[in-house]
Write an enzyme that holds these catalytic residues in place. Structure first.
Site, PDB file in Angstrom:
ATOM      1  N   LYS A  81       0.869  -1.177   0.000  1.00 40.03           N
ATOM      2  CA  LYS A  81       0.000   0.000   0.000  1.00 40.03           C
ATOM      3  C   LYS A  81       0.904   1.226   0.000  1.00 40.03           C
ATOM      4  O   LYS A  81       2.063   1.154   0.428  1.00 40.03           O
ATOM      5  CB  LYS A  81      -0.854  -0.010   1.280  1.00 40.03           C
ATOM      6  CG  LYS A  81      -2.119   0.792   1.197  1.00 40.03           C
ATOM      7  CD  LYS A  81      -3.269  -0.012   0.646  1.00 40.03           C
ATOM      8  CE  LYS A  81      -4.523   0.835   0.532  1.00 40.03           C
ATOM      9  NZ  LYS A  81      -5.650   0.084   0.002  1.00 40.03           N
ATOM     10  N   GLY A 181     -25.964   2.210   2.593  1.00 36.57           N
ATOM     11  CA  GLY A 181     -25.151   2.930   1.610  1.00 36.57           C
ATOM     12  C   GLY A 181     -25.404   2.424   0.210  1.00 36.57           C
ATOM     13  O   GLY A 181     -25.129   1.266  -0.113  1.00 36.57           O
ATOM     14  N   TYR A 187     -25.445   0.477  -5.017  1.00 36.36           N
ATOM     15  CA  TYR A 187     -26.389   0.596  -6.132  1.00 36.36           C
ATOM     16  C   TYR A 187     -26.439  -0.715  -6.936  1.00 36.36           C
ATOM     17  O   TYR A 187     -27.510  -1.250  -7.215  1.00 36.36           O
ATOM     18  CB  TYR A 187     -25.978   1.767  -7.040  1.00 36.36           C
ATOM     19  CG  TYR A 187     -26.655   1.729  -8.384  1.00 36.36           C
ATOM     20  CD1 TYR A 187     -27.957   2.216  -8.541  1.00 36.36           C
ATOM     21  CD2 TYR A 187     -26.001   1.193  -9.496  1.00 36.36           C
ATOM     22  CE1 TYR A 187     -28.581   2.152  -9.774  1.00 36.36           C
ATOM     23  CE2 TYR A 187     -26.620   1.128 -10.726  1.00 36.36           C
ATOM     24  CZ  TYR A 187     -27.914   1.609 -10.864  1.00 36.36           C
ATOM     25  OH  TYR A 187     -28.535   1.540 -12.080  1.00 36.36           O
TER      26      TYR A 187
HETATM   27  P1  NAD Z   1     -19.312   5.253  -2.267  1.00 35.69           P
HETATM   28  O1  NAD Z   1     -18.673   6.415  -1.578  1.00 35.69           O
HETATM   29  O2  NAD Z   1     -19.628   5.349  -3.707  1.00 35.69           O
HETATM   30  O3  NAD Z   1     -20.660   4.866  -1.516  1.00 35.69           O
HETATM   31  C1  NAD Z   1     -20.822   4.916  -0.135  1.00 35.69           C
HETATM   32  C2  NAD Z   1     -22.237   5.407   0.135  1.00 35.69           C
HETATM   33  O4  NAD Z   1     -22.458   5.370   1.548  1.00 35.69           O
HETATM   34  C3  NAD Z   1     -22.472   6.855  -0.305  1.00 35.69           C
HETATM   35  O5  NAD Z   1     -23.645   6.935  -1.083  1.00 35.69           O
HETATM   36  C4  NAD Z   1     -22.601   7.612   1.017  1.00 35.69           C
HETATM   37  O6  NAD Z   1     -23.491   8.703   0.933  1.00 35.69           O
HETATM   38  C5  NAD Z   1     -23.153   6.532   1.921  1.00 35.69           C
HETATM   39  N1  NAD Z   1     -22.939   6.796   3.356  1.00 35.69           N
HETATM   40  C6  NAD Z   1     -21.927   7.433   3.954  1.00 35.69           C
HETATM   41  N2  NAD Z   1     -22.121   7.477   5.285  1.00 35.69           N
HETATM   42  C7  NAD Z   1     -23.293   6.841   5.514  1.00 35.69           C
HETATM   43  C8  NAD Z   1     -24.030   6.553   6.685  1.00 35.69           C
HETATM   44  N3  NAD Z   1     -23.617   6.944   7.890  1.00 35.69           N
HETATM   45  N4  NAD Z   1     -25.186   5.877   6.574  1.00 35.69           N
HETATM   46  C9  NAD Z   1     -25.631   5.487   5.347  1.00 35.69           C
HETATM   47  N5  NAD Z   1     -24.980   5.730   4.192  1.00 35.69           N
HETATM   48  C10 NAD Z   1     -23.816   6.400   4.287  1.00 35.69           C
HETATM   49  O7  NAD Z   1     -18.353   4.006  -1.958  1.00 35.69           O
HETATM   50  P2  NAD Z   1     -18.369   2.615  -2.719  1.00 35.69           P
HETATM   51  O8  NAD Z   1     -17.322   2.626  -3.758  1.00 35.69           O
HETATM   52  O9  NAD Z   1     -19.745   2.237  -3.021  1.00 35.69           O
HETATM   53  O10 NAD Z   1     -17.808   1.663  -1.554  1.00 35.69           O
HETATM   54  C11 NAD Z   1     -18.636   1.288  -0.482  1.00 35.69           C
HETATM   55  C12 NAD Z   1     -17.796   0.552   0.552  1.00 35.69           C
HETATM   56  O11 NAD Z   1     -17.198  -0.601  -0.041  1.00 35.69           O
HETATM   57  C13 NAD Z   1     -16.621   1.380   1.084  1.00 35.69           C
HETATM   58  O12 NAD Z   1     -16.427   1.032   2.435  1.00 35.69           O
HETATM   59  C14 NAD Z   1     -15.448   0.908   0.255  1.00 35.69           C
HETATM   60  O13 NAD Z   1     -14.223   1.057   0.956  1.00 35.69           O
HETATM   61  C15 NAD Z   1     -15.773  -0.551   0.066  1.00 35.69           C
HETATM   62  N6  NAD Z   1     -15.198  -1.142  -1.139  1.00 35.69           N
HETATM   63  C16 NAD Z   1     -15.509  -0.640  -2.363  1.00 35.69           C
HETATM   64  C17 NAD Z   1     -14.972  -1.212  -3.495  1.00 35.69           C
HETATM   65  C18 NAD Z   1     -15.325  -0.704  -4.858  1.00 35.69           C
HETATM   66  O14 NAD Z   1     -15.098  -1.424  -5.850  1.00 35.69           O
HETATM   67  N7  NAD Z   1     -15.893   0.471  -4.992  1.00 35.69           N
HETATM   68  C19 NAD Z   1     -14.089  -2.311  -3.382  1.00 35.69           C
HETATM   69  C20 NAD Z   1     -13.802  -2.810  -2.123  1.00 35.69           C
HETATM   70  C21 NAD Z   1     -14.351  -2.211  -0.999  1.00 35.69           C
END
Ligand code: NAD
Length: 369
Positions: A81, A181, A187
């Site tokens: 990292k 979330g 989504y």
């Molecule tokens: P994102 O930021 O697009 O979505 C997160 C959503 O959570 C947002 O819509 C935000 O408004 C909402 N949110 C924030 N605080 C909140 C709360 N207190 N209550 C309810 N909703 C809340 O992030 P993402 O890319 O969808 O990732 C989601 C999670 O998955 C993160 O923890 C990320 O680290 C993890 N993750 C994502 C990926 C990826 O491919 N995007 C891969 C591995 C892990």
């Protein structure tokens, strides 16, 4: 006083590189935790750390996590990292990321970088101008693009494996899934659960994200963020933040399974994994569930192929089941079982790699003056 070397030694890191560039103001730390399985792959986080010690702690913790994630996912990659100290909103420019790219290149492929919190595909394209060792590039440049659909797919497969393990039936038909979330991953997860015949309850703090899922998917119920924990459901899927499974939330849960994409879901890994077990809630370990994003970018290393990446992500179903089996057979939590699976794979491959490494010395004779 804890020294830098104490910190590095504590988690057995192979190498930690401090990268400073006067011209661009780059201050970065690259941590390579373990390369037994292959080059250390992990994102580059850009964050306004309060001090350098906080940045070092973060990069050491995150790089070790990547070792476990890759190993459990069955990838031939190690854990690494990087962190860039700075404000990602004001401090970013082409020169900074190209300077960072030169340090990555200097490691000769022992570390492969990617995007993470505070960095983007655009930043990685700047890195790519100086380094061959970067993934997470746009589709237009032959990369893997947005990992979220495949992360959601991996989470969905883990969910099915969890349902199968607990009830004997993996189908989402007639099941209720509460999703915390509905951003990038959430989504796509809503979409998969709805397509699978499940009922979905969601929450988010972002109005537009909620509007999008409500308009696109009929029958999705929206609750206030603080109510999501107490929704009666078959699966609770945290897809927003870490540390959401804690002393306060566990007593509220009315679910049989916790399986979501968020990183570091358990506030205290050992304590809260045990607490879920005591509450008879099956926990699908987060870093196994959300490995789809990593598997997706790792595919760039062999020339990105959508279909192959999807098939590999589908393997998360079997890994999840394997972890549940280890937990049952060895009377341990599913979190510990995931770590065991990863550690055993690394240990066995290390033994394999021992074959033929005991080569004769390059010089047989000492020089005698
Ligand atoms: P994102 O930021 O697009 O979505 C997160 C959503 O959570 C947002 O819509 C935000 O408004 C909402 N949110 C924030 N605080 C909140 C709360 N207190 N209550 C309810 N909703 C809340 O992030 P993402 O890319 O969808 O990732 C989601 C999670 O998955 C993160 O923890 C990320 O680290 C993890 N993750 C994502 C990926 C990826 O491919 N995007 C891969 C591995 C892990």
């Amino acid at each position: 006083m804890t020294t830098v070397f104490d910190e590095v030694a504590r988690r057995n890191h192979e190498q930690v590189v401090f990268a400073y560039d006067e011209v661009t103001g780059l201050r970065a730390i690259i941590a390579i935790h373990d390369t037994t399985l292959g080059p250390a792959l992990g994102g580059c986080r850009m964050w306004s750390y309060t001090d350098e010690a906080a940045a070092l702690r973060d990069v050491l913790r995150l790089s070790r996590g990547m070792t476990y994630k890759s190993a459990a996912a069955g990838l031939n990659l190690g854990g690494g990292k990087a962190v860039i100290i700075g404000d990602s909103k004001t401090h970013k420019n082409e020169m900074l990321f190209r300077a960072y790219g030169r340090f990555v290149q200097g490691l000769g492929g022992r570390y492969i970088t990617a995007e993470d919190v505070g960095t983007s595909v655009q930043d990685m394209e700047w890195v790519r101008m100086e380094s061959d060792f970067v993934v997470g590039i746009s589709r237009a440049l032959g990369g893997s693009g947005d990992p979220s659909p495949l992360t959601a797919y991996g989470c969905f497969e883990a969910m099915k494996a969890s349902l199968k393990w607990q009830t004997g039936n993996e189908s989402l038909e007639g099941r209720t899934v509460a999703i915390q979330g509905v951003g990038h991953v959430g989504y796509h997860l809503v979409k998969l659960v709805v397509q699978g015949g499940g009922r979905v309850v969601v929450c988010d703090i972002d109005h537009d994200s909620l509007k999008r899922v409500s308009e696109e998917f009929a029958g999705v119920e929206v609750v206030a963020p603080e109510r999501i924990y107490s929704v009666p459901c078959d699966v609770f899927a945290p897809c927003a933040l870490g540390a959401v499974i804690n002393d306060e939330t566990i007593p509220q849960l009315k679910t049989n399974i916790v399986c979501g994409s968020a990183n570091n879901i358990l506030a205290d890994e050992d304590k809260h994994a045990k607490a879920l077990e005591v509450a008879d809630i099956l926990y699908a370990p987060d870093y196994v569930v959300n490995a789809g994003g990593l598997i997706n970018v790792a595919n760039e290393l062999e020339g990105y192929n959508d279909e192959r990446a999807r098939k590999q992500v589908g393997g998360i179903y079997d890994v999840t089941t394997q972890i549940f089996r280890i937990a049952r057979e060895e009377n341990t939590t599913t979190h510990m079982a995931a770590n065991t699976l990863a550690e055993r794979r690394i240990a066995s491959i290390r033994r394999v790699k021992d074959t033929f490494v005991r080569q004769p010395p390059r010089r047989v004779m000492r020089h005698v003056p």
